[in-house]
Design a protein around this motif. Structure first.
Motif, mmCIF file in Angstrom:
data_model
loop_
_atom_site.group_PDB
_atom_site.id
_atom_site.type_symbol
_atom_site.label_atom_id
_atom_site.label_comp_id
_atom_site.label_asym_id
_atom_site.label_seq_id
_atom_site.Cartn_x
_atom_site.Cartn_y
_atom_site.Cartn_z
ATOM 1 N N CYS A 96 0.859 -1.183 0.000
ATOM 2 C CA CYS A 96 0.000 0.000 0.000
ATOM 3 C C CYS A 96 0.897 1.235 0.000
ATOM 4 O O CYS A 96 0.775 2.094 -0.860
ATOM 5 N N ARG A 138 3.472 -1.506 -7.442
ATOM 6 C CA ARG A 138 2.721 -0.385 -6.901
ATOM 7 C C ARG A 138 3.307 -0.026 -5.534
ATOM 8 O O ARG A 138 3.941 -0.847 -4.877
ATOM 9 N N LYS A 166 0.268 9.331 0.600
ATOM 10 C CA LYS A 166 -0.902 8.559 1.009
ATOM 11 C C LYS A 166 -2.031 9.477 1.456
ATOM 12 O O LYS A 166 -1.878 10.212 2.444
ATOM 13 N N GLU A 196 0.855 6.936 -6.676
ATOM 14 C CA GLU A 196 -0.195 7.964 -6.642
ATOM 15 C C GLU A 196 0.374 9.379 -6.531
ATOM 16 O O GLU A 196 1.374 9.614 -5.850
ATOM 17 N N GLN A 246 -0.960 7.354 -10.600
ATOM 18 C CA GLN A 246 -2.250 6.893 -10.077
ATOM 19 C C GLN A 246 -3.020 8.076 -9.502
ATOM 20 O O GLN A 246 -2.474 8.887 -8.761
ATOM 21 N N GLY A 274 -6.079 8.560 -7.057
ATOM 22 C CA GLY A 274 -6.807 7.745 -6.088
ATOM 23 C C GLY A 274 -8.297 8.062 -6.071
ATOM 24 O O GLY A 274 -8.748 9.091 -6.599
ATOM 25 N N ALA A 275 -9.037 7.143 -5.448
ATOM 26 C CA ALA A 275 -10.496 7.277 -5.378
ATOM 27 C C ALA A 275 -10.917 8.629 -4.790
ATOM 28 O O ALA A 275 -11.855 9.262 -5.279
ATOM 29 N N ARG A 276 -10.186 9.063 -3.767
ATOM 30 C CA ARG A 276 -10.561 10.316 -3.100
ATOM 31 C C ARG A 276 -10.316 11.541 -3.964
ATOM 32 O O ARG A 276 -10.815 12.623 -3.673
ATOM 33 N N LYS A 331 -8.626 5.766 -10.642
ATOM 34 C CA LYS A 331 -9.495 4.929 -9.798
ATOM 35 C C LYS A 331 -10.900 5.520 -9.738
ATOM 36 O O LYS A 331 -11.075 6.738 -9.802
ATOM 37 N N ARG A 346 -12.429 -0.061 -7.994
ATOM 38 C CA ARG A 346 -11.871 -0.365 -6.667
ATOM 39 C C ARG A 346 -12.956 -0.425 -5.590
ATOM 40 O O ARG A 346 -12.660 -0.372 -4.401
ATOM 41 N N HIS A 381 -8.555 -3.051 -2.182
ATOM 42 C CA HIS A 381 -9.431 -2.002 -1.635
ATOM 43 C C HIS A 381 -10.898 -2.345 -1.876
ATOM 44 O O HIS A 381 -11.774 -1.924 -1.137
ATOM 45 N N GLU A 429 -2.536 -5.474 -3.385
ATOM 46 C CA GLU A 429 -1.593 -5.080 -2.328
ATOM 47 C C GLU A 429 -0.881 -6.300 -1.736
ATOM 48 O O GLU A 429 -1.524 -7.257 -1.296
HETATM 49 C C1 PEP Z 1 -4.241 2.836 -2.844
HETATM 50 O O1 PEP Z 1 -4.202 2.325 -3.974
HETATM 51 O O2 PEP Z 1 -3.398 2.622 -1.973
HETATM 52 C C2 PEP Z 1 -5.400 3.683 -2.504
HETATM 53 C C3 PEP Z 1 -5.304 4.640 -1.588
HETATM 54 O O3 PEP Z 1 -6.508 3.330 -3.171
HETATM 55 P P1 PEP Z 1 -7.921 4.094 -3.309
HETATM 56 O O4 PEP Z 1 -7.599 5.445 -3.835
HETATM 57 O O5 PEP Z 1 -8.655 3.212 -4.273
HETATM 58 O O6 PEP Z 1 -8.538 4.103 -1.935
#
Ligand code: PEP
Ligand code: MN
Length: 286
Positions: free
Chosen positions: A37, A61, A66, A99, A117, A119-121, A142, A172, A207, A233
């Motif tokens: 992760c 990855r 983070k 990311e 990357q 991320g989802a957020r 994502k 995801r 995830h 992961e």
């Molecule tokens: C990740 O890939 O570590 C991650 C934070 O994923 P996600 O954005 O899908 O929560």
């Protein structure tokens, strides 16, 4: 979906985007991206990279930035983490996926990674999308945890519209009323995306489930659904992981998953060829 000027598939002459990263052709070859992760330190990253490489992963990855729910949780090593990933690539040959969370970081982070990357957020962080759209690097986008397919594909369109054609989608999981799993992995998005767009789509069963025991079954289900790859992961010692340890596989579990995935992929390809052959036999002049 009428707003998709660049991402929509031409239904008369269906095309498929193929994205070349080192020796890999995403959209053509099935790709397995694996790794921790978070990048925690050099030993953890390099050891994990060697293990996933041995098991047949094609890319590594690892998050150097983070986006954590709590501001007090481990936020990643930043530049130091990217340098560790660069070293891991030198030692193993694995391409790097990591990311980026801030538009101001996109150009210099691009120097260290092969795929950026989102991320989802940050799926709907439009200034970040525009910035990665101006980068030469492929982008792994994502799905946001509260997003519909239309919203997600419009975010891909932001990147395409800035001139970067290399977008890979990643399902995801989304938030639902279910609490047993961390998210509800919406595998119906794989054939849906393939129906509507020409972009490749991969699946994140880590995830997507948040649970160790569910990662392999959902990885296999993703292959059966027609995904172009997986992102999983893995940590050389998950009990020590600084983030997402409950969903992180150890190297033997990942090796078992990768082997089953390859076998199932071969089987799925043989089914497709059988279908194509049957159509040709029934329609010899086409
Ligand atoms: C990740 O890939 O570590 C991650 C934070 O994923 P996600 O954005 O899908 O929560
Ligand atoms: Mn994670």
């Amino acid at each position: 979906m009428k707003d998709l000027k660049l991402g929509a598939k031409n239904q008369k002459e269906p095309q498929q985007t193929i994205i070349t990263v080192d020796s890999h052709k995403i959209g053509l070859d099935f790709i397995i991206i694996a790794g921790p992760c978070s990048v925690e330190n050099e030993k953890q990253t390099i050891l994990t990279a060697q293990k996933v490489k041995e098991a047949g992963a094609s890319m590594l990855r690892g998050g150097a930035f983070k986006p954590r729910t709590s501001p007090y949780a481990f936020q990643g090593l930043g530049l130091e983490g990217l340098k560790i990933l660069e070293k891991a690539k030198k030692e193993t040959g694995l391409s790097i996926v990591s990311e980026v969370i801030d538009p101001r970081d996109v150009s210099w982070v691009s120097e260290y990674v092969d795929i950026l990357q989102i991320g989802a957020r940050n799926m709907q962080n439009f200034s970040l999308l525009r910035e990665v759209g101006r980068s030469r690097r492929p982008v792994l986008l994502k799905r946001g945890m509260y997003s519909t397919l239309t919203e997600w594909l419009n975010c891909a369109e932001y990147i395409l519209a800035e001139g970067n054609p290399n977008v890979i989608l990643c399902e995801r999981g989304i938030r639902t009323f279910e609490t047993y799993t961390r998210n509800t992995l919406d595998l119906s998005m794989v054939p849906a995306v393939k129906e509507i767009t020409h972009l490749p789509i991969i699946v994140d069963p880590s995830h997507g489930t948040g649970k160790l025991t569910l990662v392999e079954p959902m990885a296999l289900a993703a292959v059966a659904a027609g995904a172009d790859g997986l992102i999983v992961e893995v940590h050389y010692n998950p009990s020590e992981a600084l983030s997402d340890k409950d969903q992180t596989l150890d190297p033997p579990a990942f090796a078992a998953l990768a082997q089953k995935v390859r076998q199932l992929k071969t089987f799925m390809d043989s089914l497709r060829h059988t279908g194509e052959q049957q159509r040709k036999d029934e329609n010899p002049q086409v």
